[in-house]
Design a protein around this motif. Structure first.
Motif, PDB file in Angstrom:
ATOM      1  N   ASN A  48       0.840  -1.209   0.000  1.00  0.00           N
ATOM      2  CA  ASN A  48       0.000   0.000   0.000  1.00  0.00           C
ATOM      3  C   ASN A  48       0.869   1.250   0.000  1.00  0.00           C
ATOM      4  OD1 ASN A  48       1.018  -0.196   2.575  1.00  0.00           O
ATOM      5  ND2 ASN A  48      -0.910   0.127   3.627  1.00  0.00           N
ATOM      6  N   MET A  83      -4.357   4.727   0.147  1.00  0.00           N
ATOM      7  CA  MET A  83      -5.382   3.962   0.849  1.00  0.00           C
ATOM      8  C   MET A  83      -6.667   4.793   0.800  1.00  0.00           C
ATOM      9  SD  MET A  83      -3.290   2.473   4.168  1.00  0.00           S
ATOM     10  CE  MET A  83      -4.422   1.090   4.421  1.00  0.00           C
ATOM     11  N   GLY A  88      -5.514  -0.751  -0.020  1.00  0.00           N
ATOM     12  CA  GLY A  88      -4.329   0.035  -0.330  1.00  0.00           C
ATOM     13  C   GLY A  88      -3.879  -0.262  -1.744  1.00  0.00           C
TER      14      GLY A  88
END
Length: 301
Positions: free
Chosen positions: A267, A271, A290
């Motif tokens: 991620n 996000m 993410g």
């Protein structure tokens, strides 16, 4: 005499891949990767009934001793979002099940909730210029459209909640991600009216687009919002709703912001969805998503 050799040409393109993880913490505003979860817990590779580009927008519900997670699968064949299901006994280890809802148009952000012992989904259906309510005929795999709540705009990420004997829906304009609308109704399938202060936010992509379930906690309401100012879905912030009536609306930023932000390899660039659930005193678990940046290489002679 020299023999010419064929030279391979290598091309690459950048791709952003969304995946789903599990976080936990002592409050819905203080969440970290779950120590027992191998994040991401769900990726496009887990999808078994189609070829997927990514999975994203997770929402979950706990029923009968099991967790049920609904999320978007972006189908590689038609580039259209579909709603899929995964299940878990402990909220940490997840098993992909199947796609449970698809339409001729794009679906995402499957907001799952229960009301009067019935299960409902409100997925994003902006291509129809409407907000549609789906009802389970056989939970969790069979769903039918029960009605249209809002129409005439390309709404994204409709987020419904109940407060003071009314239903409320936050939505965002699909174009620009910078306009937040608010509607309410006495009945779920009744007449929905726009709030007199709506749009509540106009021209600010950093706080307009919803990012998850509205929380009612200790007599207070909180909404999550995704920051799309510089890039789509960079991070998630939260706001406390300090006043909500049919005539007035006010909110203020919580001091813990940002609630979610890029961190690890899975991620590292964004996000944008969170769905936290209280499992015990000072114990919360949340599904989040993410995105990471990857490169796809292809060689041609």
């Amino acid at each position: 005499m020299y023999q010419l050799k064929k030279v391979a040409k290598i091309f690459f393109r950048r791709r952003e891949e969304w995946a789903i993880g599990i976080y936990c913490g002592d409050s819905p505003f203080n969440l970290k990767p779950h120590p027992q979860a191998v994040n991401p817990v769900l990726t496009a590779k887990d999808v078994t009934d189609t070829k997927a580009n990514f999975v994203a927008d997770p929402f979950m519900i706990y029923e009968g001793g099991s967790w049920y997670m609904f999320f978007e699968v972006l189908d590689r064949h038609d580039s259209r979002g579909k709603i899929a299901l995964a299940t878990s006994q402990n909220g940490v280890t997840w098993t992909y099940c199947q796609i449970v809802l698809e339409e001729p148009f794009h679906l995402s952000y499957p907001y799952i909730f229960k009301w009067n012992n019935e299960y409902y989904l409100i997925p994003e259906t902006y291509q129809t210029k409407s907000v549609r309510l789906y009802k389970a005929t056989d939970f969790p795999t069979q769903w039918v459209c029960a009605g249209i709540l809002l129409d005439e705009r390309s709404y994204v990420d409709a987020t419904i909640f109940r407060h003071e004997q009314r239903w409320w829906i936050f939505t965002c304009a699909q174009a620009g991600n910078d306009t937040l609308y608010l509607h309410s109704s006495e009945d779920l399938l009744g007449l929905w009216t726009e709030h007199p202060q709506s749009p509540l936010i106009k021209g600010d992509a950093s706080i307009a687009r919803p990012a998850g379930r509205v929380l009612s906690m200790n007599g207070k309401l909180f909404r999550y919002t995704q920051d799309c100012q510089k890039i789509y879905g960079k991070q998630v912030n939260a706001f406390e709703i300090t006043e909500l009536t049919t005539t007035h609306y006010q909110e203020r930023e919580v001091p813990e912001n940002p609630i979610l932000q890029p961190s690890n390899s899975w991620n590292n660039i964004g996000m944008h969805t969170i769905d936290p659930h209280k499992i015990a005193e000072n114990q919360w678990i949340a599904c989040v998503d993410g995105k990471k940046k990857s490169f796809v290489f292809k060689a041609f002679e």
